[in-house]
Design a protein around this motif. Sequence first.
Motif, PDB file in Angstrom:
ATOM      1  N   GLN A 179       2.448  63.767 -44.839  1.00 41.02           N
ATOM      2  CA  GLN A 179       2.352  62.855 -43.701  1.00 41.02           C
ATOM      3  C   GLN A 179       0.978  62.213 -43.638  1.00 41.02           C
ATOM      4  O   GLN A 179      -0.038  62.894 -43.691  1.00 41.02           O
ATOM      5  N   GLY A 180       0.973  60.885 -43.535  1.00 42.16           N
ATOM      6  CA  GLY A 180      -0.262  60.123 -43.426  1.00 42.16           C
ATOM      7  C   GLY A 180      -0.175  58.855 -44.264  1.00 42.16           C
ATOM      8  O   GLY A 180       0.872  58.538 -44.844  1.00 42.16           O
ATOM      9  N   GLU A 181      -1.259  58.156 -44.342  1.00 39.92           N
ATOM     10  CA  GLU A 181      -1.324  56.887 -45.069  1.00 39.92           C
ATOM     11  C   GLU A 181      -0.842  57.041 -46.516  1.00 39.92           C
ATOM     12  O   GLU A 181      -1.304  57.915 -47.251  1.00 39.92           O
ATOM     13  N   GLY A 182       0.139  56.217 -46.899  1.00 39.64           N
ATOM     14  CA  GLY A 182       0.641  56.197 -48.269  1.00 39.64           C
ATOM     15  C   GLY A 182       1.509  57.382 -48.659  1.00 39.64           C
ATOM     16  O   GLY A 182       1.796  57.582 -49.834  1.00 39.64           O
ATOM     17  N   PHE A 234       5.843  60.254 -45.088  1.00 41.47           N
ATOM     18  CA  PHE A 234       5.931  60.049 -43.649  1.00 41.47           C
ATOM     19  C   PHE A 234       4.608  59.484 -43.153  1.00 41.47           C
ATOM     20  O   PHE A 234       3.543  59.982 -43.526  1.00 41.47           O
ATOM     21  N   ALA A 235       4.680  58.478 -42.306  1.00 42.56           N
ATOM     22  CA  ALA A 235       3.477  57.951 -41.668  1.00 42.56           C
ATOM     23  C   ALA A 235       2.931  59.012 -40.711  1.00 42.56           C
ATOM     24  O   ALA A 235       3.612  59.986 -40.376  1.00 42.56           O
ATOM     25  N   ALA A 236       1.723  58.805 -40.262  1.00 38.60           N
ATOM     26  CA  ALA A 236       1.116  59.721 -39.301  1.00 38.60           C
ATOM     27  C   ALA A 236       1.956  59.750 -38.024  1.00 38.60           C
ATOM     28  O   ALA A 236       2.609  58.762 -37.663  1.00 38.60           O
ATOM     29  N   ALA A 237       1.942  60.882 -37.359  1.00 36.59           N
ATOM     30  CA  ALA A 237       2.685  61.023 -36.105  1.00 36.59           C
ATOM     31  C   ALA A 237       2.250  59.947 -35.115  1.00 36.59           C
ATOM     32  O   ALA A 237       1.089  59.555 -35.070  1.00 36.59           O
ATOM     33  N   VAL A 238       3.200  59.474 -34.332  1.00 34.01           N
ATOM     34  CA  VAL A 238       2.963  58.451 -33.322  1.00 34.01           C
ATOM     35  C   VAL A 238       3.046  59.125 -31.956  1.00 34.01           C
ATOM     36  O   VAL A 238       4.037  59.811 -31.666  1.00 34.01           O
ATOM     37  N   ARG A 269      10.670  62.126 -29.216  1.00 33.70           N
ATOM     38  CA  ARG A 269       9.606  63.018 -29.710  1.00 33.70           C
ATOM     39  C   ARG A 269       9.749  63.244 -31.211  1.00 33.70           C
ATOM     40  O   ARG A 269       8.762  63.241 -31.948  1.00 33.70           O
ATOM     41  N   LEU A 270      10.986  63.426 -31.687  1.00 32.23           N
ATOM     42  CA  LEU A 270      11.218  63.632 -33.112  1.00 32.23           C
ATOM     43  C   LEU A 270      10.857  62.380 -33.904  1.00 32.23           C
ATOM     44  O   LEU A 270      10.237  62.464 -34.971  1.00 32.23           O
ATOM     45  N   VAL A 271      11.232  61.229 -33.378  1.00 32.92           N
ATOM     46  CA  VAL A 271      10.910  59.954 -34.026  1.00 32.92           C
ATOM     47  C   VAL A 271       9.393  59.802 -34.147  1.00 32.92           C
ATOM     48  O   VAL A 271       8.865  59.487 -35.221  1.00 32.92           O
ATOM     49  N   GLY A 272       8.678  60.041 -33.057  1.00 31.93           N
ATOM     50  CA  GLY A 272       7.221  59.934 -33.085  1.00 31.93           C
ATOM     51  C   GLY A 272       6.583  60.942 -34.029  1.00 31.93           C
ATOM     52  O   GLY A 272       5.689  60.604 -34.806  1.00 31.93           O
ATOM     53  N   LEU A 273       7.053  62.171 -33.989  1.00 27.46           N
ATOM     54  CA  LEU A 273       6.547  63.207 -34.883  1.00 27.46           C
ATOM     55  C   LEU A 273       6.748  62.823 -36.341  1.00 27.46           C
ATOM     56  O   LEU A 273       5.911  63.097 -37.202  1.00 27.46           O
ATOM     57  N   SER A 274       7.850  62.127 -36.626  1.00 28.47           N
ATOM     58  CA  SER A 274       8.189  61.730 -37.995  1.00 28.47           C
ATOM     59  C   SER A 274       7.505  60.426 -38.413  1.00 28.47           C
ATOM     60  O   SER A 274       7.817  59.882 -39.479  1.00 28.47           O
ATOM     61  N   GLY A 275       6.596  59.922 -37.583  1.00 24.68           N
ATOM     62  CA  GLY A 275       5.782  58.767 -37.958  1.00 24.68           C
ATOM     63  C   GLY A 275       6.389  57.415 -37.670  1.00 24.68           C
ATOM     64  O   GLY A 275       6.008  56.413 -38.264  1.00 24.68           O
ATOM     65  N   ARG A 276       7.328  57.374 -36.731  1.00 23.87           N
ATOM     66  CA  ARG A 276       7.949  56.101 -36.373  1.00 23.87           C
ATOM     67  C   ARG A 276       7.734  55.844 -34.877  1.00 23.87           C
ATOM     68  O   ARG A 276       7.633  56.779 -34.096  1.00 23.87           O
ATOM     69  N   ARG A 277       7.734  54.584 -34.505  1.00 22.15           N
ATOM     70  CA  ARG A 277       7.609  54.216 -33.093  1.00 22.15           C
ATOM     71  C   ARG A 277       8.995  54.290 -32.455  1.00 22.15           C
ATOM     72  O   ARG A 277       9.909  53.637 -32.907  1.00 22.15           O
ATOM     73  N   PRO A 278       9.125  55.084 -31.384  1.00 23.82           N
ATOM     74  CA  PRO A 278      10.455  55.299 -30.827  1.00 23.82           C
ATOM     75  C   PRO A 278      11.028  54.155 -29.996  1.00 23.82           C
ATOM     76  O   PRO A 278      12.103  54.287 -29.454  1.00 23.82           O
ATOM     77  N   MET A 279      10.360  53.030 -29.893  1.00 26.43           N
ATOM     78  CA  MET A 279      10.914  51.917 -29.121  1.00 26.43           C
ATOM     79  C   MET A 279      11.630  50.948 -30.021  1.00 26.43           C
ATOM     80  O   MET A 279      11.302  50.808 -31.184  1.00 26.43           O
ATOM     81  N   ARG A 280      12.602  50.246 -29.460  1.00 23.43           N
ATOM     82  CA  ARG A 280      13.302  49.192 -30.181  1.00 23.43           C
ATOM     83  C   ARG A 280      12.444  47.968 -30.241  1.00 23.43           C
ATOM     84  O   ARG A 280      11.731  47.587 -29.414  1.00 23.43           O
TER      85      ARG A 280
END
Length: 187
Positions: free
Chosen positions: A155-158, A161-165, A176-187
Amino acid sequence: MDTSAALIRALDQLADLLDQAADIPSTAPTPCTEFDVAALRGHIVGWLTAFTDGFTADDHTCSDPDAVTVSGSGAAQVRAAADRLRTVLPAALAEPLKIGDAGMPGDMAASMILWEYQMHGWDLAQAAGLDWSPDDEAVEASLAVAPAMLTPDFQGEGKAFAAAVPVAESATPLERLVGLSGRRPMR
């Protein structure tokens, strides 16, 4: 929580989502930045086939996910895999699942697979503008497992998984799972 039942339920929901998203252009982007819709379908179907082959094989060895071709939306293939898994889970979770040269306890593999398909279902739903509502209890189970897998190696740059959001304190388990997995949880 019964991981076997949660995984089958998530796969049933994912198959329905794949049906609903059948007309999305294959080149449409997804929140999983390394995959457009076609590549995400290929990843979902290929790896699910590989995992299912591993859980149902006598030696518990996964097949090659890259050897799988998606048929249509992939929904029928996901349903077929879920049906095969229904016949062997939860008994198969007592055996290690062999992925390439590595192995992992079957119950741990099922938890990882549940998390993966909850996230990729969310990715596809976001790309299609559709709702994705996996069971909160199953998402909470993934929230308990994901941090151990989201090490600095992954998890992190490159990385995969992107860094947690960060998410709001009032965030749902899926957010919370979406953010933890490095994604922004909003549409």
